[in-house]
Write a protein that holds these residues in place. Structure first.
Motif, PDB file in Angstrom:
ATOM      1  N   HIS A 147      31.795  32.488  75.847  1.00  0.00           N
ATOM      2  CA  HIS A 147      30.682  33.373  75.503  1.00  0.00           C
ATOM      3  C   HIS A 147      31.228  34.790  75.577  1.00  0.00           C
ATOM      4  N   SER A 148      30.371  35.767  75.311  1.00  0.00           N
ATOM      5  CA  SER A 148      30.851  37.132  75.455  1.00  0.00           C
ATOM      6  C   SER A 148      29.740  38.009  76.002  1.00  0.00           C
ATOM      7  N   PHE A 149      30.098  38.801  77.015  1.00  0.00           N
ATOM      8  CA  PHE A 149      29.129  39.603  77.747  1.00  0.00           C
ATOM      9  C   PHE A 149      29.059  40.980  77.103  1.00  0.00           C
ATOM     10  N   TRP A 150      27.859  41.363  76.687  1.00  0.00           N
ATOM     11  CA  TRP A 150      27.770  42.614  75.925  1.00  0.00           C
ATOM     12  C   TRP A 150      26.435  43.311  76.165  1.00  0.00           C
ATOM     13  N   ILE A 151      26.502  44.547  76.640  1.00  0.00           N
ATOM     14  CA  ILE A 151      25.309  45.403  76.739  1.00  0.00           C
ATOM     15  C   ILE A 151      25.634  46.647  75.916  1.00  0.00           C
ATOM     16  N   PRO A 152      25.334  46.625  74.612  1.00  0.00           N
ATOM     17  CA  PRO A 152      25.853  47.662  73.714  1.00  0.00           C
ATOM     18  C   PRO A 152      25.552  49.086  74.167  1.00  0.00           C
ATOM     19  N   ARG A 153      24.388  49.310  74.766  1.00  0.00           N
ATOM     20  CA  ARG A 153      24.053  50.698  75.110  1.00  0.00           C
ATOM     21  C   ARG A 153      24.810  51.154  76.354  1.00  0.00           C
ATOM     22  N   LEU A 154      25.402  50.222  77.070  1.00  0.00           N
ATOM     23  CA  LEU A 154      26.155  50.612  78.272  1.00  0.00           C
ATOM     24  C   LEU A 154      27.667  50.498  78.089  1.00  0.00           C
TER      25      LEU A 154
END
Ligand code: HEM
Ligand SMILES: [Cu+2]
Ligand SMILES: [Cu+2]
Lengths: 219, 833
Positions: A147-154
């Motif tokens: 999977h891939s962990f992504w919080i675009p705004r951070l």
């Protein structure tokens, strides 16, 4: 025009609406590259258009100017500058493993949810609570597929691989709620693997975390 | 003059008789490059229609956040198949077909080096592609994305047959890519006409030459990876399974070692078409020929050093991120050299805005944008945001559609008069161009923004709160405009095939040899082969077409009903052999059918059937090889223009020798990938204990095996030297045979003594290595037996010595691989009890 396209650059997952120093650095990088690319594109298109008009007379220069100048020196210069800037930005963004952050959260991905575990033993699904203004290390791994962990705004993303742990450092300065997503295709419910991130003032962090935990339980 | 008074028409009749192809079912026996090339092109276009249809379905589903037209099960199959069909069944076969059709005509020869191999490759392509399409039709298509990441694609998470369809179908299709690459490389280097030195090679041939070598080095890592993954799925050998010491990242490395060069493999032939068309339509010779050649060779090398840029988010060390980021930007330079050579050619010339030129302008516009976004995603911090979003979907389509589809459309309009012998007409084509061009930007331009606003790729639906609805709707509408454009293109081509008036022979005033071929194209291309004195023969040697028609050139006469063409010295282009080409035969077709039985047996896990298919295919190959060669010496024969040359079977290095050498390049890359896998598992894969994987056998066994293989090489070298005297020759080959037999037996013993391959990835890899070596020794045995039989039947003599020489190549390779492979195993398992 932009509002028509659905309110310009923002959106819960928009990397162009940064809310942390890391995400801002990358957004800046994007705008710089966009302008630079725009100029290069214009240059090539202008040459191309002029070649079809009588103005090409003025463009007749020795071949070496085109091949060595345009093909070699020009891209080499532009790209060296870009590379230096990018490496510099990249180094700033990466966590220094020698100096771990005060808070470490484990993010364990599985088909198809995220489990976040705190040192205090608290554990929540698809919901991450972080203190504002303080660096946090997220230790990311997976129980099954990638999977891939992504919080675009951070900030950017990093893959969650079974058998490996990747650490991402997040510094969120603004209190608020952000969206996160799984970015690596992971099977049937990949499209539903979102999570929320609540950034709360440092002083309230422990209480909010406990509350959140209770809420998750009672659900 | 060689023209012996015979009229052009009689000459044509003679050639026609020697080259004719049976009608009806006999079409299955066709091996001629014009026929096979055309089939490749048409089949690739059919697959483009399938891939395009899937694209339309994807776009229909994504049009709004509420589309409920397919669920994720189907959507996942659709995007996986769209990517797979476009990359493997459309792009690669299309340029292979174009190359097969054009190269002999450009190089002044009558066919490719190995026509039967072209036919075999074509049937493998059709049959392998059909496996995938049938699976799609009945709902069992692959669904893990076109790069099939493990563990998602492995047994526990994809228990059905879907992944097997991909691994087996694609490996089958890849046989055709490898065989086409061997064939293209040998044909360009050896099968040209007299006087065509490397400096006089048409630029398209340079591009195809580099492409062919890139395929030889680029495809084997994927072929190996696919075999390993299929073995993991079928027999539980855990190469990529992290719970048993395997590593999913190993798959990613093997995939992208193929996947990145693949992008350039698709781009280079298209760029070759541009380098050919653009100067002609600019009425200006290509500027910077040597610079272009240097830059595409550089591109070929650099493109193998970039694969990691597809893995920037997999947690690699900083240093390798920096290195691969720099390499990714470096590759821009050879590409810019090309762009600026083309610009210079335009500026120095007097460009005409004919339809092919319009498509070239479309290429510039789209491809330059794709290149610029490529630079962006090559910058690591930005890629951390853009990776796996629709930004990348937009980028890859700008590169692939801009860098391949637009040039191919230009090529279609440019060479159509060559294919059909009819005039080019450009009214509908103009409308089609604008629909495709505008539709393309409608689909993909704003998709960059969709991606930056966070839309991941490969999702079948999205929440309305994300604000992606408007952007997606625009993309979907654009894609339907583009589809209309492609439909119009097809209509236009069909109309032109039927109704356009006959064209003159060289409508564009081009300067390459394919325009001297009469239309409709005869199967033998040239009534006589020209002697070339310039890189631009049509400009420099006036009246060439007429001269050739009257037999003023090489090989103007048909003798013994043979089909002949020239082979030349690689560098100088001096003719040195007459190559006899094979007549139409069903062997390639049946060999491909037998190969299909092998792959289907493997797919449905009926391994007895698979082995039977393999044995049949091998037997057919031997029959095929048996039909080559000569049983007596002819000596030097007149070759026209006062020259006398030997037949290829009477030389030390006929084209087949080179084919073996290039096949070994591919095989060696596969072996290197296997070594890479071993070292990767040892060094990079996390996990503290490396199990002692003693093979159970003592070191001296390794030494004996290597000794036997080396001894066999030695015996074969002496065989080559003793080739003139039958008795000692046959005795030496016999000795080599026995040595190989013993080595095979010992390797099989090692395999049986090896620890359980299912227990740990390192065991699995060691056993795979032993199998690799054992299979190679077994092939050596079969080939040696064959050569012994050939010697008995008089196919080998002092002059006809190529077969032992080819065998010697294989022997040497196997001995080296044995040495390195067994040493690696000792490295992984230092002690034997
Ligand atoms: C003709 C118009 C085309 C349209 C409208 C189109 C549309 C799409 C869409 C919507 C996706 C993304 C699906 C998703 O991530 O959810 C996609 C993926 C892809 N397309 Fe296309 N495409 C077109 C042509 C092509 C061509 C010509 C090629 C290659 C030569 C190509 C290669 C790919 C590949 C490799 C993927 C990635 C598949 C994957 O993620 O596994 N496409 N396309
Ligand atoms: Cu996912
Ligand atoms: Cu790449």
């Amino acid at each position: 025009m932009l509002p028509l396209l659905g309110t310009g650059c923002d959106g819960p997952l928009s990397s162009l609406d940064p809310a942390s120093p890391q995400a801002s650095a990358v957004a800046d990088l994007w705008w710089i590259m966009l302008v630079g690319s725009g100029l290069v594109f214009l240059l090539v298109m202008t040459l191309l258009t002029l070649a079809f008009t009588s103005a090409r007379r003025y463009l007749r220069r020795p071949h070496a100017i085109y091949i060595l100048g345009g093909g070699l020196v020009f891209p080499a210069t532009v790209l060296s500058v870009l590379l230096a800037y990018a490496l510099f930005t990249g180094e700033r963004l990466l966590a220094d493993p020698a100096r771990p952050a005060a808070l470490r959260v484990q993010a364990m991905a599985a088909q198809w949810q995220w489990t976040f575990r705190y040192a205090s033993g608290i554990e929540m699904s698809d919901r991450l609570v972080l203190p504002a203004g303080q660096p946090v290390d997220i230790a990311i791994s997976s129980q099954d597929v990638i999977h891939s962990f992504w919080i675009p705004r951070l900030g950017g993303k990093i893959d969650a691989l079974p058998g490996r742990i990747h650490v991402m450092r997040i510094i969120s300065e603004q209190v608020g709620t952000y969206a996160g997503a799984c970015a690596e295709f992971c099977g049937l419910n990949h499209a539903g693997m979102y999570f929320t991130v609540e950034v709360v003032p440092l002083a309230e962090f422990e209480t909010v975390l406990r509350q959140a935990m209770d809420e998750t339980r009672s659900n | 003059m060689a023209a012996s008074g015979k009229s052009a028409l009689l000459r044509h009749k003679d050639l026609q008789r020697a080259w004719c192809n049976p009608p009806g079912w006999g079409r299955l026996a066709a091996v001629n490059h014009s026929i096979i090339g055309r089939r490749f092109i048409l089949t690739a276009l059919a697959f483009f229609a399938i891939g395009g249809l899937l694209a339309m379905l994807l776009r229909a589903q994504l049009a709004t956040s509420r589309s409920a037209f397919v669920g994720p099960e189907i959507y996942n199959q659709f995007f996986t198949m769209h990517g797979t069909v476009m990359m493997f069944l459309f792009a690669i076969p299309l340029f292979e077909g174009l190359a097969m059709y054009l190269l002999p005509k450009m190089l002044g020869s009558r066919d490719m080096a190995f026509p039967r191999l072209s036919a075999y490759g074509y049937w493998c392509y059709v049959l392998g592609g059909s496996i995938l399409v049938v699976a799609l039709a009945i709902g069992y298509a692959p669904d893990s994305g076109w790069f099939m990441y493990t563990p998602l694609s492995s047994k526990p998470y994809t228990p059905g047959i879907n992944s097997d369809v991909w691994l087996i179908g694609i490996t089958f299709v890849e046989i055709s890519a490898i065989s086409a690459a061997v064939e293209i490389a040998v044909s360009i280097l050896r099968i040209r006409t007299g006087g065509m030195s490397l400096q006089r090679l048409p630029i398209f041939a340079w591009y195809m030459l580099v492409t062919a070598f890139m395929i030889l080095v680029g495809f084997p890592p994927l072929i190996l990876g696919s075999i390993l993954l299929e073995v993991e799925r079928a027999f539980g050998w855990p190469f990529f399974d992290p719970t048993r010491g395997g590593d999913p990242l190993l798959w990613q490395h093997l995939f992208w070692m193929f996947g990145h060069p693949e992008v350039y493999i698709i781009f280079l032939p298209a760029a070759g078409a541009i380098s050919t068309i653009l100067p002609v339509l600019s009425r200006q010779r290509l500027i910077g020929y040597s610079w272009l050649v240097a830059s595409i060779i550089a591109l070929g090398f650099i493109s193998f050093g970039l694969w990691v840029h597809h893995m920037f988010t997999t947690g690699l060390p900083h240093l390798s991120l920096a290195f691969f980021s720099a390499a990714s930007l470096l590759v821009v330079i050879p590409t810019s050299v090309q762009i600026f050579s083309w610009l210079a050619t335009l500026v120095m010339g007097r460009p005409q805005l004919k339809l092919p030129m319009l498509y070239i302008l479309g290429f510039f516009f789209v491809f330059v944008m794709g290149g610029l976004t490529g630079v962006m995603v090559g910058v690591v911090p930005f890629d951390w945001q853009a990776h796996d979003t629709h930004f990348v979907v937009a980028h890859l389509h700008y590169v692939l559609v801009g860098g391949f589809v637009f040039p191919m459309l230009a090529a279609a309009y440019y060479w159509l008069p060559r294919f059909t012998g009819r005039q080019a007409q450009h009214r509908l084509g103009l409308v089609a161009f604008w629909l495709i061009f505008l539709g393309f930007h409608g689909t993909f331009f704003l998709m960059h923004l969709t991606g930056l606003r966070g839309m991941p790729r490969r999702i079948f639906t999205y929440p309305v709160e994300m604000n992606w609805d408007v952007l997606n709707l625009i993309s979907s509408m654009g894609s339907f405009v583009m589809a209309a454009g492609f439909a119009l293109f097809v209509v236009d081509i069909i109309l032109q095939l039927r109704f356009a008036p006959r064209s003159c022979r060289n409508p564009w005033q081009a300067d390459t040899l394919e325009w001297t071929v009469p239309g409709p194209v005869p199967l033998y291309n040239f009534a006589a082969l020209p002697h070339i004195r310039s890189r631009y023969p049509l400009k420099a040697q006036s009246g060439l077409a007429l001269k050739l028609a009257t037999g003023d050139g090489y090989l103007p006469e048909v003798r013994h009903g043979w089909m002949e063409t020239l082979s030349v010295d690689m560098v100088s282009g001096r003719p040195d052999q007459i190559v006899l080409l094979p007549k139409p035969t069903y062997l390639p077709f049946f060999a491909a059918l037998a190969t299909a039985v092998f792959f289907l047996g493997a797919l449905f896990k009926i391994y007895g059937l698979a082995l039977a298919g393999l044995a049949t295919a091998m037997t057919l190959f031997l029959v095929w090889a048996w039909h080559s060669g000569l049983q007596r010496d002819y000596g030097a024969l007149p070759a026209g223009l006062g020259l006398s040359l030997p037949l290829h079977a009477e030389t030390e290095r006929p084209p087949a020798w080179w084919a073996m050498a290039f096949t070994l390049v591919a095989d060696g890359t596969m072996f290197a990938s296997l070594l890479f896998g071993g070292i990767f598992l040892l060094v990079v894969t996390p996990g503290e204990v490396q199990p002692a994987i003693a093979s159970g056998a003592a070191m001296w066994l390794d030494i004996v095996i290597i000794g036997l293989l080396a001894g066999a090489v030695f015996a074969m070298r002496r065989t080559v030297r003793a080739v003139a005297t039958p008795a000692p020759r046959q005795r030496l080959i016999g000795i080599a045979f026995v040595q190989q037999l013993l080595a095979a037996a010992l390797l099989v013993y090692l395999i049986r003594a090896a620890p359980d391959a299912k227990a740990h990835a390192v065991h699995a890899l060691s056993t795979a290595m032993l199998w690799y070596l054992a299979l190679h020794v077994m092939v050596a045995l079969v080939m040696t037996g064959f050569t012994i039989a050939r010697g008995r039947c008089g196919y080998i003599s002092a002059t006809r010595s190529a077969e032992p020489r080819i065998l010697l190549l294989w022997y040497t390779y196997v001995a080296l691989a044995g040495l390195i492979g067994l040493a690696l195993l000792r490295l992984i398992s230092p002690v034997a009890p």
